[in-house]
Design a protein around this motif. Structure first.
Motif, PDB file in Angstrom:
ATOM      1  N   LEU A 138       0.827  -1.202   0.000  1.00 34.45           N
ATOM      2  CA  LEU A 138       0.000   0.000   0.000  1.00 34.45           C
ATOM      3  C   LEU A 138       0.866   1.259   0.000  1.00 34.45           C
ATOM      4  O   LEU A 138       0.590   2.221  -0.733  1.00 34.45           O
ATOM      5  CB  LEU A 138      -0.933   0.003   1.209  1.00 34.45           C
ATOM      6  CG  LEU A 138      -1.836   1.239   1.334  1.00 34.45           C
ATOM      7  CD1 LEU A 138      -2.797   1.329   0.159  1.00 34.45           C
ATOM      8  CD2 LEU A 138      -2.606   1.219   2.652  1.00 34.45           C
ATOM      9  N   THR A 139       1.924   1.273   0.820  1.00 37.16           N
ATOM     10  CA  THR A 139       2.812   2.439   0.868  1.00 37.16           C
ATOM     11  C   THR A 139       3.418   2.702  -0.509  1.00 37.16           C
ATOM     12  O   THR A 139       3.493   3.850  -0.962  1.00 37.16           O
ATOM     13  CB  THR A 139       3.928   2.232   1.905  1.00 37.16           C
ATOM     14  OG1 THR A 139       3.338   2.021   3.187  1.00 37.16           O
ATOM     15  CG2 THR A 139       4.864   3.430   1.960  1.00 37.16           C
ATOM     16  N   LYS A 140       3.833   1.639  -1.161  1.00 31.69           N
ATOM     17  CA  LYS A 140       4.405   1.776  -2.506  1.00 31.69           C
ATOM     18  C   LYS A 140       3.378   2.365  -3.468  1.00 31.69           C
ATOM     19  O   LYS A 140       3.693   3.250  -4.280  1.00 31.69           O
ATOM     20  CB  LYS A 140       4.876   0.408  -2.999  1.00 31.69           C
ATOM     21  CG  LYS A 140       5.609   0.428  -4.323  1.00 31.69           C
ATOM     22  CD  LYS A 140       6.098  -0.968  -4.679  1.00 31.69           C
ATOM     23  CE  LYS A 140       6.820  -0.967  -6.023  1.00 31.69           C
ATOM     24  NZ  LYS A 140       7.295  -2.321  -6.391  1.00 31.69           N
ATOM     25  N   MET A 141       2.134   1.907  -3.364  1.00 37.37           N
ATOM     26  CA  MET A 141       1.083   2.391  -4.258  1.00 37.37           C
ATOM     27  C   MET A 141       0.749   3.860  -3.982  1.00 37.37           C
ATOM     28  O   MET A 141       0.566   4.657  -4.908  1.00 37.37           O
ATOM     29  CB  MET A 141      -0.177   1.545  -4.102  1.00 37.37           C
ATOM     30  CG  MET A 141      -1.290   1.915  -5.082  1.00 37.37           C
ATOM     31  SD  MET A 141      -2.736   0.868  -4.902  1.00 37.37           S
ATOM     32  CE  MET A 141      -3.469   1.576  -3.436  1.00 37.37           C
ATOM     33  N   LEU A 142       0.695   4.256  -2.712  1.00 36.89           N
ATOM     34  CA  LEU A 142       0.393   5.644  -2.367  1.00 36.89           C
ATOM     35  C   LEU A 142       1.488   6.578  -2.859  1.00 36.89           C
ATOM     36  O   LEU A 142       1.211   7.698  -3.304  1.00 36.89           O
ATOM     37  CB  LEU A 142       0.198   5.792  -0.855  1.00 36.89           C
ATOM     38  CG  LEU A 142      -0.985   5.038  -0.239  1.00 36.89           C
ATOM     39  CD1 LEU A 142      -1.079   5.327   1.249  1.00 36.89           C
ATOM     40  CD2 LEU A 142      -2.294   5.387  -0.939  1.00 36.89           C
ATOM     41  N   CYS A 143       2.742   6.140  -2.767  1.00 41.78           N
ATOM     42  CA  CYS A 143       3.858   6.944  -3.294  1.00 41.78           C
ATOM     43  C   CYS A 143       3.725   7.119  -4.797  1.00 41.78           C
ATOM     44  O   CYS A 143       4.042   8.183  -5.340  1.00 41.78           O
ATOM     45  CB  CYS A 143       5.201   6.282  -2.961  1.00 41.78           C
ATOM     46  SG  CYS A 143       5.648   6.374  -1.219  1.00 41.78           S
ATOM     47  N   ASP A 144       3.245   6.077  -5.461  1.00 48.08           N
ATOM     48  CA  ASP A 144       3.047   6.143  -6.911  1.00 48.08           C
ATOM     49  C   ASP A 144       1.905   7.095  -7.254  1.00 48.08           C
ATOM     50  O   ASP A 144       2.015   7.907  -8.189  1.00 48.08           O
ATOM     51  CB  ASP A 144       2.753   4.738  -7.447  1.00 48.08           C
ATOM     52  CG  ASP A 144       2.565   4.727  -8.956  1.00 48.08           C
ATOM     53  OD1 ASP A 144       3.482   5.175  -9.666  1.00 48.08           O
ATOM     54  OD2 ASP A 144       1.504   4.277  -9.421  1.00 48.08           O
ATOM     55  N   ILE A 145       0.812   7.045  -6.494  1.00 48.91           N
ATOM     56  CA  ILE A 145      -0.335   7.921  -6.740  1.00 48.91           C
ATOM     57  C   ILE A 145       0.049   9.387  -6.558  1.00 48.91           C
ATOM     58  O   ILE A 145      -0.311  10.252  -7.362  1.00 48.91           O
ATOM     59  CB  ILE A 145      -1.508   7.554  -5.798  1.00 48.91           C
ATOM     60  CG1 ILE A 145      -2.120   6.205  -6.203  1.00 48.91           C
ATOM     61  CG2 ILE A 145      -2.579   8.643  -5.804  1.00 48.91           C
ATOM     62  CD1 ILE A 145      -3.174   5.686  -5.243  1.00 48.91           C
ATOM     63  N   LEU A 146       0.811   9.664  -5.494  1.00 51.55           N
ATOM     64  CA  LEU A 146       1.195  11.042  -5.179  1.00 51.55           C
ATOM     65  C   LEU A 146       2.503  11.451  -5.848  1.00 51.55           C
ATOM     66  O   LEU A 146       2.983  12.570  -5.650  1.00 51.55           O
ATOM     67  CB  LEU A 146       1.299  11.220  -3.662  1.00 51.55           C
ATOM     68  CG  LEU A 146      -0.003  11.001  -2.882  1.00 51.55           C
ATOM     69  CD1 LEU A 146       0.244  11.110  -1.390  1.00 51.55           C
ATOM     70  CD2 LEU A 146      -1.069  11.999  -3.308  1.00 51.55           C
ATOM     71  N   LYS A 147       3.105  10.536  -6.615  1.00 54.39           N
ATOM     72  CA  LYS A 147       4.342  10.812  -7.373  1.00 54.39           C
ATOM     73  C   LYS A 147       5.459  11.340  -6.476  1.00 54.39           C
ATOM     74  O   LYS A 147       6.119  12.340  -6.776  1.00 54.39           O
ATOM     75  CB  LYS A 147       4.055  11.798  -8.517  1.00 54.39           C
ATOM     76  CG  LYS A 147       3.037  11.264  -9.517  1.00 54.39           C
ATOM     77  CD  LYS A 147       2.780  12.228 -10.650  1.00 54.39           C
ATOM     78  CE  LYS A 147       1.774  11.633 -11.646  1.00 54.39           C
ATOM     79  NZ  LYS A 147       1.449  12.543 -12.754  1.00 54.39           N
ATOM     80  N   VAL A 148       5.653  10.654  -5.372  1.00 55.52           N
ATOM     81  CA  VAL A 148       6.702  11.046  -4.430  1.00 55.52           C
ATOM     82  C   VAL A 148       8.066  10.899  -5.098  1.00 55.52           C
ATOM     83  O   VAL A 148       8.379   9.866  -5.678  1.00 55.52           O
ATOM     84  CB  VAL A 148       6.642  10.178  -3.151  1.00 55.52           C
ATOM     85  CG1 VAL A 148       7.831  10.495  -2.234  1.00 55.52           C
ATOM     86  CG2 VAL A 148       5.330  10.407  -2.420  1.00 55.52           C
ATOM     87  N   GLY A 149       8.862  11.951  -5.041  1.00 55.26           N
ATOM     88  CA  GLY A 149      10.199  11.923  -5.635  1.00 55.26           C
ATOM     89  C   GLY A 149      10.277  12.586  -6.991  1.00 55.26           C
ATOM     90  O   GLY A 149      11.374  12.832  -7.495  1.00 55.26           O
ATOM     91  N   GLU A 150       9.117  12.892  -7.607  1.00 54.14           N
ATOM     92  CA  GLU A 150       9.119  13.545  -8.915  1.00 54.14           C
ATOM     93  C   GLU A 150       9.051  15.063  -8.736  1.00 54.14           C
ATOM     94  O   GLU A 150       8.390  15.563  -7.827  1.00 54.14           O
ATOM     95  CB  GLU A 150       7.932  13.080  -9.761  1.00 54.14           C
ATOM     96  CG  GLU A 150       7.987  11.621 -10.147  1.00 54.14           C
ATOM     97  CD  GLU A 150       6.865  11.229 -11.098  1.00 54.14           C
ATOM     98  OE1 GLU A 150       6.296  12.132 -11.750  1.00 54.14           O
ATOM     99  OE2 GLU A 150       6.558  10.031 -11.181  1.00 54.14           O
ATOM    100  N   LEU A 151       9.706  15.798  -9.630  1.00 55.26           N
ATOM    101  CA  LEU A 151       9.655  17.258  -9.586  1.00 55.26           C
ATOM    102  C   LEU A 151       8.263  17.735  -9.992  1.00 55.26           C
ATOM    103  O   LEU A 151       7.595  17.091 -10.809  1.00 55.26           O
ATOM    104  CB  LEU A 151      10.704  17.862 -10.519  1.00 55.26           C
ATOM    105  CG  LEU A 151      12.159  17.773 -10.058  1.00 55.26           C
ATOM    106  CD1 LEU A 151      13.083  18.294 -11.146  1.00 55.26           C
ATOM    107  CD2 LEU A 151      12.375  18.555  -8.770  1.00 55.26           C
ATOM    108  N   PRO A 152       7.808  18.854  -9.437  1.00 52.89           N
ATOM    109  CA  PRO A 152       6.478  19.355  -9.808  1.00 52.89           C
ATOM    110  C   PRO A 152       6.419  19.769 -11.271  1.00 52.89           C
ATOM    111  O   PRO A 152       7.392  20.268 -11.834  1.00 52.89           O
ATOM    112  CB  PRO A 152       6.275  20.560  -8.873  1.00 52.89           C
ATOM    113  CG  PRO A 152       7.635  20.929  -8.392  1.00 52.89           C
ATOM    114  CD  PRO A 152       8.448  19.674  -8.398  1.00 52.89           C
ATOM    115  N   SER A 153       5.264  19.552 -11.869  1.00 53.39           N
ATOM    116  CA  SER A 153       5.040  19.961 -13.264  1.00 53.39           C
ATOM    117  C   SER A 153       4.886  21.480 -13.339  1.00 53.39           C
ATOM    118  O   SER A 153       4.439  22.121 -12.392  1.00 53.39           O
ATOM    119  CB  SER A 153       3.779  19.282 -13.796  1.00 53.39           C
ATOM    120  OG  SER A 153       3.288  19.940 -14.934  1.00 53.39           O
TER     121      SER A 153
END
Length: 744
Positions: free
Chosen positions: A433-448
């Motif tokens: 679940l933690t992995k999926m939530l990070c993917d949903i919120l794009k943790v680690g990616e620069l803002p568009s």
């Protein structure tokens, strides 16, 4: 039949050559001239011809500029943008104008100086003028005026405060516009200048224009220079910025958050968490929630973008833990797992230190770790060596156990006591679940640079990600039971359950709940049964009947539906759209509007000072492009403005929204759509104008939806009747016709 002789004096009106442009040219005190400009001629020859017509000497001291609100100079580079019917103005050359303004802004007369700075702020938007003024070391002159201005006019301030405020405002505006062209490096400015700009953030809090430009300059300094970031960070504190968020001017609030975001974004990794702690101490989240998000006014796109950036940067603080593997030998990390076990099974008696107790304890720990749902029952630390989610998953589990203890104990004990093989393993589920939530919120990616998708609920709690996890882990446990998944084949069950859980979360997030409680309430209405109903409904709406009669009907209807879609796209182009001109400093965005003429023959477009409310009339748009002149429409990486050097071409979202119209030999009209829907509408509409197929995702979806609706409407009388693949056989003739009634 007599032959009609050719008429010698008759003439056929031929369209003007493509290189000839008909324009009107103004000169103060004279009647405008109508003139044909040959685009093959050098611009200097055209200017000489215009000057000769008004008997003006020294033609090299003159130039042509657009007579609209932009007043932009015409150069060899941009002369192709001149359209038929354009109104131009003969004026002093950029070099001469720059020289005159350079002298005028140094006038000893306050009134003359003020008027000169006002003109400079206006002219500085033009890159041609800006280059000439910068060549005269104009930037240095402006910075000197800013650095010494307060002292020089300290006495005058008391008696001429409005005049001084306007003067400083025009000076800063000119500086911002000149720097916006990217001609001069930001690294050239002194500490004294930075100190002065930083002081204005506090000193002129009541003067909106000075405060706005000061914040814009600070943001640009931070974003464009690492050295300046360090100097600005020393001069401006979060405490000095916070009061500007508590005001009522949304534009000032937007600039303030932009500066905070810039400082956050450029801070070194080791300083970022420290800055986050300061923001927490100053209650930034609470202030934004109260004075921005829950204020009694709509949030504009710029503010939404800055809130989105702040949201992304805040969640990116989790990246370090997300990418940190657990060290099985680290006792402090292992103590977290012991704490999870203790909270869950505290009621159970501990074995005594008698003989054999160590073995019993190991056995008990192994049993408990199995109940907690870890893969490695002997050493569960091994479960956290995969990144992502790394240690972040363990952090979430501990937070859930400590802050939602009753729910944690209930989930663990409920699943560890089941004997029907339908238990949901808490440990493994939490990691997934933690992995999926990070993917949903794009943790680690620069803002568009274009996105404004912020979620108000994440601004309602200091530990919003952890609370988000706590709600979702309970949802996962509930959905697992509703789907009657088994832990025997966890990988297969995980895939099915996680797909449903992700759909539940995404559907709830789409509604933009204002609080975490509202998000939780939305999820309660999205049970597994409800998701199945939604999926079934969507399948029915997109149902594709495969029988031959239906396929034939679809084939017959499809051209009508495509024509309907085409007309809708063209009608939207006739209404027009406001597009944004993105630049290096997003806060100073410019707007322009484009729309199709009602007869579908001309595209009208022009610059705007601000985003319009409703449609913009054709006659207020200065430029025109005949549809017949359009050679091609290109998208994404093929667009000329996406091939240029700059950060925009690196941004995936911007690439997906970019398209260009190519015309003439080198003419181009570049677009960045405000969103995916507008991108599809415009690319479809332009392709329809060129007689090409509409290939966007939106067209495919609209076609499927409208076809499905039309077919269902036409088959309405056949409800609940099975449609045969082949026509029924013709029955045998009856043995007699006694049933026939003769009307005669």
């Amino acid at each position: 039949c007599p032959v009609v002789p050719a008429l010698k004096n008759s003439s056929i009106a031929m369209p003007p050559p493509a290189d000839i442009v008909k324009v009107a040219i103004e000169w103060p005190g004279a009647f405008p001239k109508l003139m044909e400009i040959d685009q093959k001629k050098p611009l200097s020859s055209i200017i000489k011809e215009v000057c000769d017509g008004w008997s003006l000497a020294n033609h090299d001291q003159f130039a042509l500029q657009h007579a609209d609100s932009s007043n932009f100079y015409i150069t060899e580079k941009n002369r192709n943008e001149i359209k038929n019917g354009a109104i131009l103005r003969l004026t002093t050359s950029p070099a001469q104008n720059a020289q005159q303004l350079h002298e005028r802004i140094q006038s000893s007369s306050m009134d003359a100086k003020l008027e000169a700075l006002k003109d400079l702020a206006n002219y500085s938007r033009d890159v041609t003028f800006a280059q000439e003024f910068i060549n005269l070391d104009g930037i240095s002159l402006l910075t000197q005026m800013v650095e010494s201005g307060t002292e020089r006019y300290q006495k005058l301030q008391k008696i001429m405060k409005p005049c001084f405020g306007d003067m400083l405002s025009f000076t800063l505006t000119a500086f911002v516009e000149l720097m916006d062209h990217g001609i001069v490096s930001w690294d050239t400015f002194s500490v004294a200048f930075i100190k002065k700009i930083a002081s204005y953030v506090n000193k002129f809090a009541s003067d909106i224009s000075i405060l706005q430009r000061s914040l814009a300059i600070l943001e640009s300094m931070v974003l464009n220079s690492h050295d300046l970031y360090q100097k600005v960070a020393q001069e401006i504190t979060i405490g000095q910025l916070i009061p500007h968020l508590q005001g009522t001017d949304q534009e000032i609030q937007t600039y303030t958050i932009a500066v905070i975001n810039a400082l956050f974004l450029k801070a070194p990794d080791d300083k970022r968490q420290e800055m986050a702690n300061i923001l927490a101490q100053k209650q930034l989240r609470s202030i934004i929630l109260t004075h921005v998000i829950r204020a009694q006014r709509a949030i504009n796109n710029e503010m939404a973008h800055q809130l989105y950036v702040l949201q992304v940067l805040t969640f990116n603080l989790l990246e370090d833990r997300m990418m940190t593997e657990m060290d099985p030998q680290d006792q402090a990390q292992r103590d977290i797992i012991f704490e999870l076990r203790r909270i869950a099974f505290d009621a159970e008696s501990e074995p005594n230190n008698s003989s054999g107790s160590i073995e019993k304890r190991k056995s008990m720990y192994t049993r408990d770790y199995k109940k907690l749902g870890f893969i490695n029952h002997v050493n569960p630390a091994m479960d956290f060596t995969q990144t992502p989610p790394g240690m972040l998953a363990l952090d979430n589990m501990l937070y859930f156990a400590k802050h939602h203890q009753d729910a944690y104990i209930r989930i663990v004990l409920e699943n560890s006591s089941r004997e029907d093989k339908h238990e949901c393993p808490f440990g493994r589920s939490s990691i997934e679940l933690t992995k999926m939530l990070c993917d949903i919120l794009k943790v680690g990616e620069l803002p568009s640079e274009t996105c404004n998708d912020f979620h108000p609920m994440f601004f309602t709690h200091d530990r919003s990600f952890e609370e988000f996890f706590c709600i979702c882990i309970q949802l996962l446990n509930k959905t697992w039971k509703e789907m009657r998944a088994t832990s025997e084949d966890f990988n297969k069950a995980r895939k099915r359950v996680m797909q449903v859980v992700k759909e539940q979360i995404m559907r709830a997030l789409t509604t933009k709940p204002s609080s975490l409680d509202q998000f939780k309430s939305k999820l309660q209405n999205l049970s597994y049964t409800e998701i199945l109903k939604i999926r079934q409904s969507e399948r029915m709406n997109q149902e594709d009947f495969q029988s031959r009669p239906i396929l034939e009907l679809k084939e017959k209807i499809q051209p009508e539906i495509l024509e309907l879609i085409k007309q809708q796209r063209l009608n939207r182009l006739v209404e027009g759209t406001c597009f944004r001109k993105l630049n290096s400093r997003r806060r100073q965005d410019k707007f322009w509007y484009c729309r199709l003429s009602p007869n579908h023959k001309v595209l009208h477009y022009g610059d705007l000072e601000e985003s319009p409310q409703g449609e913009v009339p054709h006659d207020s748009l200065q430029d025109k492009l005949p549809v017949a002149d359009i050679k091609a429409v290109v998208t994404g990486k093929d667009c000329p403005h996406m091939k240029e050097k700059g950060a925009l071409k690196q941004n995936k979202e911007v690439l997906e929204l970019a398209f260009s119209i190519l015309y003439d030999s080198s003419g181009q009209l570049n677009f960045i759509a405000p969103d995916k829907h507008e991108y599809c509408v415009w690319t479809d509409g332009l392709n329809a104008l060129l007689g090409k197929d509409m290939l966007s995702d939106l067209t495919r979806n609209d076609l499927d939806t409208l076809l499905s609706m039309e077919i269902k409407l036409r088959l309405l009388d056949l409800e609940n009747i099975q449609i045969p693949d082949a026509p029924p056989p013709i029955p045998k003739e009856p043995s007699n016709y006694d049933f026939v009634y003769d009307c005669n």
